[in-house]
Structure formats: C-alpha cells, structure tokens
Design an enzyme around this catalytic site. Structure first.
Site: not given
Length: 209
Positions: A40-42
């Site tokens: 997901g969001c890094f």
C-alpha cells in the site's frame, strides 16, 4: 522468536572462510542485500523497517510495471502496472530475509485485492518482489503458512523483482519530514485498526534489536 522459525533451514548456510597467507582463517564478510516489498502507501512501509537493527536504508519507489521513469501522478492513475513499493537494503548478518518477511506480513492486509486499507487500485496492491530463488522460496513458504493459518486465499503477489524507480524526494522518509500529516493520514486510512483486526497483538510486527 519468529513465527516462521521452522522455515529457517531454507536460509543460506555458513559462509566459507577465506584463506590468508598467514594461515589464519577469517569469516568472509557478507555484502549488503536488497529486499523489495509493496504494502500500500509507501509512506507507511518505511517506518517498520527503519527501526530494525541491520536495516541500512529504505527507499520509496515504484516497481512491478513496464513504464520507465513513472511519476507519482502517473502511478496514481493506476494504469502503469507499477505498485508503490519500498526497497530495503539490509545486512544479512544482522537481520535475515525471513525476519524482513515477518515484518512485511504483519504490516499488510494479505487478503485485500488491489487495495490496502483506504487506498484502492492496483498501485496499492501488496506484493513481494524477490531478487533470487531463496527469497522466492521463503516468500512462497510464508504465504502458504498464512493461508493455512487463516484457511483462506492470500491476495499478496509474489513476483520477480524488476526495475525499481525511485519516488520523488518529498516522498522519502515522509513520516519523518511531515509527522503530523503522516499520523493524520495513517489514522484516517484505518491502517492500524485493520492490522489489529487481522493480526491481533502481532499487528505491526516485531522489532529486532
């Protein structure tokens, strides 16, 4: 102790000691290694690794697709094939790939298809990008163990590593540069609540020191 400890025989054996003219034997220094994960969001995947002894650095970027030099805006459209990812450089003598995998699993929702938490689209899929056969074998073994544990299919992809494109500078270590915005985003996205639903007290994974 790692919940995947029984898989340790898959890891590399002891390095062969180098022979020197003075007849003394010294252990050959093992070079740093690289692991690549999409969760997901890094922004949210850097902190669990940055706090680990043996992790040299983390880098946010894009991989898994074919477009060269993708931008954040292009990634956001979800048609590049790339996933937001983190590249972890680590010292295998201090932390093992199996331990990195354990951290990965406890920081993702392994059952979500083409999304993670509030972020929807293939660019937010969870994936393990292996760099060699050993990494592939460990990734597949731990995935199978999780499927057996929960008695359901795991959506996380296991793919060969390809070109990793470094994300824009303002994305690197975002949680350190913008701590308030980071915490606000993470809370509103429901990441920690969902991790606790899936993993219970193991959510977020261990810290190896």
């Amino acid at each position: 102790m790692s919940r995947f400890a029984h898989l340790r025989p898959l890891t590399l054996g002891v390095l062969v000691a180098a022979s020197f003219t003075n007849a003394s034997l010294q252990a050959q220094e093992q070079p740093n290694a690289v692991a690549t994960f999409a969760g997901g969001c890094f922004w949210c995947m850097e902190p669990p690794y940055d706090r680990q002894a043996g992790v040299i650095s983390t880098l946010s970027g894009y991989t898994g697709g074919e477009r060269e030099n993708p931008t954040y805006q292009e990634i956001g459209r979800g048609d590049t094939g790339h996933a937001q990812s983190v590249e972890v450089t680590y010292n295998p003598e201090e932390i093992s790939y199996e331990q990195l995998l354990e951290i990965f699993w406890y920081n993702v929702d392994p059952f979500a298809v083409d999304k993670q938490f509030c972020d929807v689209g293939s660019q937010y899929r969870s994936a393990i990008f292996y760099h060699d056969d050993e990494q592939r074998e460990l990734a597949e073994a731990t995935k199978a163990e999780i499927e057996q544990r929960f008695d359901r299919e795991v959506a996380t992809q296991i793919m060969p590593a390809s070109e990793f494109w470094e994300a824009e500078e303002y994305h690197q270590a975002y949680y350190q540069k913008n701590p308030l915005r980071y915490r606000f985003y993470r809370h509103n996205c429901g990441r920690d609540n969902r991790l606790e639903e899936v993993w219970g007290e193991d959510a977020g994974g261990p810290t190896y020191n």
